[in-house]
Design an enzyme around this catalytic site. Sequence first.
Site, mmCIF file in Angstrom:
data_model
loop_
_atom_site.group_PDB
_atom_site.id
_atom_site.type_symbol
_atom_site.label_atom_id
_atom_site.label_comp_id
_atom_site.label_asym_id
_atom_site.label_seq_id
_atom_site.Cartn_x
_atom_site.Cartn_y
_atom_site.Cartn_z
ATOM 1 N N GLU A 198 -7.516 4.580 0.431
ATOM 2 C CA GLU A 198 -7.639 5.684 1.411
ATOM 3 C C GLU A 198 -8.114 6.959 0.724
ATOM 4 O O GLU A 198 -7.616 8.054 1.000
ATOM 5 C CB GLU A 198 -6.287 5.947 2.097
ATOM 6 C CG GLU A 198 -5.669 4.731 2.761
ATOM 7 C CD GLU A 198 -4.346 5.014 3.462
ATOM 8 O OE1 GLU A 198 -3.986 6.190 3.637
ATOM 9 O OE2 GLU A 198 -3.668 4.041 3.842
ATOM 10 N N ASN A 253 0.839 -1.202 0.000
ATOM 11 C CA ASN A 253 0.000 0.000 0.000
ATOM 12 C C ASN A 253 0.876 1.255 0.000
ATOM 13 O O ASN A 253 1.821 1.353 0.786
ATOM 14 C CB ASN A 253 -0.863 -0.030 1.280
ATOM 15 C CG ASN A 253 -1.992 0.976 1.289
ATOM 16 O OD1 ASN A 253 -2.796 1.023 0.368
ATOM 17 N ND2 ASN A 253 -2.064 1.781 2.350
#
Length: 305
Positions: free
Chosen positions: A235, A169
């Site tokens: 996100e 990520n």
Amino acid sequence: GSTLQAAAAESGRYYGTAIAANKLSDSTYTTIANREFNMITAENEMKMDATEPSQNQFSYSSGDRIVSWARSNGKRVRGHALAWHSQQPGWMQNMSGTALRNAMLNHVTQVATHYKGQIYAWDVVNEAYADGSSGARRDSNLQRTGNDWIEAAFRAARAADPAAKLCYNDYNTDNWSHAKTQGVYTMVRDFKARGVPIDCVGFQAHFNSGNPVPSNYDVTLRNFAALGVDVQITELDIEGSGSSQAQQYAGVHQACLSVARCTGVTVWGVRDTDSWRASGTPLLFDGSGNKKAAYTSTLNALNAG
Ligand code: G3I
């Protein structure tokens, strides 16, 4: 679909949000979260500093509250994050060498084992690449334990929870022409070639005027997916307001929907007032919980896919 999760589900995708444990007693917050989202990420509660505040003494109560809220409401959980240069507990920050490598691997093993069977996907390693034009790894105490620290973390996570998807990520990896994107791409290609266990790549997608939604986002997602991994927007938030913000939100979702292996989107918070960007308005609901133009454009984009 008339909610984000229902609209995303029509194309087999999930729709997620970050949840903070200390807001689970706010009924405006939980009502929106329960209605709109079916994938939950703990905003801070599963990070290294939260889960191992003293070495080998693990603290899962806040993370467990989020997992329990998610599961009792029929939602899945993305785990965030097992290994990261930031948000390390104090005892880890000045460690180095073999002691740090072993402490990191122990952390990955213990936390992934605690949540075994309850996590859809883990962010195994977070933000390991440098910003700027180098395309290289970021310097950190973990990186200084050896370039193989990332694959070691992935192997430990796989051994601890074989059913969880394992993701790398990062942020600022959305634009295909950026060196950081290319650096991560090269690592994932290498991992797939050598059989290092990696299943997915998370694109944090924190956008603002200095870092806008790239017009080639679909190219980035498609090229990573072609390596044989799922891709996920993990996100998402976009600074701004009104129709400009709404248009950019639509663009992100159109990019994901155009890639078969883009399996879901997570926004980084529920209302603007829940955002880590304290003074901004980067999310889909305003501070009172009203749907913004960005909500409508997102819902429409999901329904069109
Ligand atoms: O809970 C304490 C509180 O008791 C204390 O009084 C206060 C004083 O500083 O701090 C509170 O903790 C803060 C915590 O958020 C909860 O609000 C931390 O200081 C603060 O550092 C922490 O920020 C989080 C940040 O990660 C830390 O790195 C944000 O909430 C969180 O949204 C943000 O999320 C990151 C992702 O994990 C990784 N990608 C980028 C993203 C945005 O920065």
